[in-house]
Design an enzyme around this catalytic site. Structure first.
Site, mmCIF file in Angstrom:
data_model
loop_
_atom_site.group_PDB
_atom_site.id
_atom_site.type_symbol
_atom_site.label_atom_id
_atom_site.label_comp_id
_atom_site.label_asym_id
_atom_site.label_seq_id
_atom_site.Cartn_x
_atom_site.Cartn_y
_atom_site.Cartn_z
ATOM 1 N N ASP A 69 1.716 -4.887 8.694
ATOM 2 C CA ASP A 69 0.535 -4.031 8.538
ATOM 3 C C ASP A 69 -0.667 -4.955 8.360
ATOM 4 O O ASP A 69 -0.737 -5.722 7.393
ATOM 5 C CB ASP A 69 0.696 -3.095 7.339
ATOM 6 C CG ASP A 69 -0.438 -2.074 7.272
ATOM 7 O OD1 ASP A 69 -1.551 -2.391 7.748
ATOM 8 O OD2 ASP A 69 -0.214 -0.967 6.746
ATOM 9 N N ARG A 78 -12.103 -4.366 -7.404
ATOM 10 C CA ARG A 78 -12.067 -5.130 -6.143
ATOM 11 C C ARG A 78 -13.485 -5.338 -5.626
ATOM 12 O O ARG A 78 -14.243 -4.382 -5.448
ATOM 13 C CB ARG A 78 -11.283 -4.368 -5.065
ATOM 14 C CG ARG A 78 -9.799 -4.268 -5.307
ATOM 15 C CD ARG A 78 -9.076 -3.789 -4.052
ATOM 16 N NE ARG A 78 -9.709 -2.629 -3.427
ATOM 17 C CZ ARG A 78 -9.247 -2.041 -2.338
ATOM 18 N NH1 ARG A 78 -8.171 -2.511 -1.730
ATOM 19 N NH2 ARG A 78 -9.861 -0.989 -1.833
ATOM 20 N N PHE A 89 0.855 -1.190 0.000
ATOM 21 C CA PHE A 89 0.000 0.000 0.000
ATOM 22 C C PHE A 89 0.898 1.248 0.000
ATOM 23 O O PHE A 89 1.900 1.291 0.705
ATOM 24 C CB PHE A 89 -0.860 -0.060 1.261
ATOM 25 C CG PHE A 89 -1.983 0.926 1.298
ATOM 26 C CD1 PHE A 89 -3.179 0.650 0.663
ATOM 27 C CD2 PHE A 89 -1.853 2.117 1.991
ATOM 28 C CE1 PHE A 89 -4.232 1.551 0.714
ATOM 29 C CE2 PHE A 89 -2.890 3.027 2.046
ATOM 30 C CZ PHE A 89 -4.092 2.737 1.407
ATOM 31 N N TYR A 133 -11.189 0.946 10.123
ATOM 32 C CA TYR A 133 -12.392 1.344 9.367
ATOM 33 C C TYR A 133 -12.711 0.406 8.217
ATOM 34 O O TYR A 133 -13.651 0.643 7.480
ATOM 35 C CB TYR A 133 -12.262 2.786 8.865
ATOM 36 C CG TYR A 133 -10.946 3.109 8.192
ATOM 37 C CD1 TYR A 133 -10.691 2.693 6.889
ATOM 38 C CD2 TYR A 133 -9.960 3.816 8.869
ATOM 39 C CE1 TYR A 133 -9.478 2.991 6.284
ATOM 40 C CE2 TYR A 133 -8.746 4.115 8.272
ATOM 41 C CZ TYR A 133 -8.513 3.691 6.978
ATOM 42 O OH TYR A 133 -7.318 3.969 6.387
ATOM 43 N N LYS A 134 -11.901 -0.652 8.030
ATOM 44 C CA LYS A 134 -12.188 -1.613 6.963
ATOM 45 C C LYS A 134 -13.063 -2.720 7.557
ATOM 46 O O LYS A 134 -14.230 -2.496 7.848
ATOM 47 C CB LYS A 134 -10.880 -2.093 6.342
ATOM 48 C CG LYS A 134 -10.208 -0.959 5.565
ATOM 49 C CD LYS A 134 -8.798 -1.216 5.128
ATOM 50 C CE LYS A 134 -8.251 0.023 4.411
ATOM 51 N NZ LYS A 134 -6.794 0.041 4.320
HETATM 52 C C1 LIG Z 1 -6.033 1.192 4.511
HETATM 53 C C2 LIG Z 1 -4.570 1.022 4.690
HETATM 54 C C3 LIG Z 1 -3.793 2.030 5.264
HETATM 55 C C4 LIG Z 1 -4.420 3.340 5.683
HETATM 56 O O1 LIG Z 1 -3.562 4.189 6.338
HETATM 57 P P1 LIG Z 1 -4.140 5.469 7.108
HETATM 58 O O2 LIG Z 1 -2.963 6.135 7.631
HETATM 59 O O3 LIG Z 1 -5.071 4.977 8.160
HETATM 60 O O4 LIG Z 1 -4.878 6.277 6.107
HETATM 61 C C5 LIG Z 1 -2.435 1.793 5.415
HETATM 62 N N1 LIG Z 1 -1.869 0.641 5.017
HETATM 63 C C6 LIG Z 1 -2.596 -0.360 4.441
HETATM 64 C C7 LIG Z 1 -1.940 -1.632 4.038
HETATM 65 C C8 LIG Z 1 -3.968 -0.187 4.260
HETATM 66 O O5 LIG Z 1 -4.688 -1.139 3.694
#
Ligand SMILES: *Cc1c(COP(=O)(O)O)cnc(C)c1O
Length: 418
Positions: free
Chosen positions: A203, A378, A125, A228-229
């Site tokens: 992560d 997705r 990500f 939030y997911k």
């Molecule tokens: C959704 C997600 C994030 C989001 O990061 P924020 O700092 O909360 O916006 C980070 N890393 C991964 C792998 C994600 O899926």
């Protein structure tokens, strides 16, 4: 031969042990929502809890802090037990994933300052790659970039060979890849990283709340993840961070904030880190958000992570089967591992016109997936509220669009949020 009739989807829903939990979520229209891996639906309990918290503010004013101050730790403990396989005192809820990743990666690099490399995944990500790249640049460290992962994601042997050559200080990887859904082998990779003397930071943003995680047993040193997911705590709800208890005393946050200070309200002359994981708090945590995370855990604890995972695997398999029968002959390609043990809870369907297909699904078909470049649609299948008929409808309508070519009429202009 897999049964892909709509009646079969209905039968699967009728036999689903967690089907009843859908009623715990706000479902206001008949949109087919397959984007819970970007933003989970609103649990009724979260709406109530946020409202109670705001009322507490109104009535208790500053006295409310007597209780609020403990929330980041309390909710961290609850998360640890419900979905992380961690112990009490190893998790706090605060800040965003980005900021937590920065704090933990920084602390890890300080602790291994004799080493000059940090390893990341080229397909991770963006925020993960950017944060680590920024840290490496400022410290004059080398980046070891793991590229060309197969669809199943990096194999533990590949991580081991990378570490054998580079002798990194730290390896940062996502448990589930945000684009492909590939689920990495956390225990085996962590072991490989440790064999070469590096620290391992996971992560968990795309796996927490849907894939069983055992941070203690896997030996993970550090972890971050969002809420939030699949945890359904709402847009901007604070993330969590995990620091293995044995490491806590040897690590320091790069942000010396008063919430991480020992004896916070003594307002002492200089910073001395709090004992335990709380040293990774920085400033005032967003209390309404932390309370949301707390309330969002209710339905998850009730279902239990094993039931959630079982349904996730059944849902993704159903979509894979639908893809193979309907979409593959039309020129689509599966962008997700075929082994249910090696994927998270979304299925990526690849097509050269994926962006326009996504827009057409939203604008014409009432289906909400999301697009991830260059060519993935997705379909996120969050087990607590996604029914098998939702999955069936989503793929059926996608099939119709590809078949008829109707999607080509939709404006192809890019958008700020995809
Ligand atoms: C959704 C997600 C994030 C989001 O990061 P924020 O700092 O909360 O916006 C980070 N890393 C991964 C792998 C994600 O899926």
């Amino acid at each position: 031969m897999t049964d892909i009739r709509r009646e079969h989807a209905e039968a699967l829903d009728a036999a689903d042990p967690v089907a009843g939990l859908r009623s715990r979520f706000v479902v206001e229209n008949d949109i087919v929502y397959v984007d819970g891996n970007s933003l989970g639906r609103l649990p009724h309990a979260v709406r109530d809890r946020v409202s109670t918290t705001v009322e507490e503010w109104g009535s208790r004013l500053v006295a409310g802090w007597a209780d609020w101050i403990e929330l980041p730790r309390q909710v961290g403990d609850r998360l640890a037990g419900a979905v992380l396989g961690a112990r009490a005192g190893e998790v706090v809820v605060t800040d965003s994933v980005t900021v937590n990743l920065y704090k933990l990666a920084s602390a890890a690099l300080d602790a291994r300052s004799d080493r000059r490399t940090v390893v990341i995944d080229a397909d991770d990500f963006p925020t993960d790659r950017y944060v680590v790249e920024g840290l490496a640049q400022r410290r004059g460290l080398d980046l070891g970039v793991m590229a060309d992962a197969p669809l199943e994601g990096h194999h533990p042997d590949d991580v081991a060979s990378m570490c054998a050559v580079l002798q990194p200080a730290l390896v940062v990887l996502s448990h589930v890849n945000y684009r492909t859904g590939a689920l990495l082998d956390m225990p085996a990779i962590t072991e490989a990283v440790h064999e070469h003397g590096a620290l391992m930071l996971w992560d968990l943003s795309h796996s927490v709340g849907v894939v069983p995680i055992d941070l203690r047993r896997s030996g993970a040193d550090l972890a971050v993840g969002c809420t939030y997911k699949y945890l359904n705590a709402g847009p901007g709800a604070p993330a969590f961070l995990y620091v293995r208890s044995e490491l806590q005393e040897s690590l320091r946050s790069p942000i010396w904030g008063w919430f991480g200070q020992r004896g916070q309200f003594e307002m002492g002359p200089s910073y001395e880190p709090e004992a335990g994981v709380a040293r990774f708090l920085a400033g005032t945590p967003p209390i309404a958000g932390v309370a949301s995370v707390d309330a969002a855990l209710g339905p998850i604890e009730e279902a239990g992570i094993d039931e959630i995972w079982a349904k996730s695997q059944a849902l993704t398999q159903f979509v894979v089967d639908l893809h193979d029968t309907w979409l593959a002959p039309l020129g689509c390609e599966l962008g997700t591992p075929r082994d249910p043990e090696r994927r998270g809870s979304h299925v990526s369907v690849r097509h050269p016109d994926a962006w326009q297909l996504c827009r057409a699904l939203i604008e014409i078909e009432g289906v909400v997936p999301d697009f991830r470049g260059p060519d993935s649609i997705r379909l996120g299948l969050s087990p607590l509220y996604t029914r098998f008929v939702d999955a069936w409808n989503a793929v059926d309508r996608l099939r119709r669009l590809v078949e008829t070519g109707e999607y080509r009429a939709v404006a192809a202009a890019p958008r700020r949020v995809t």
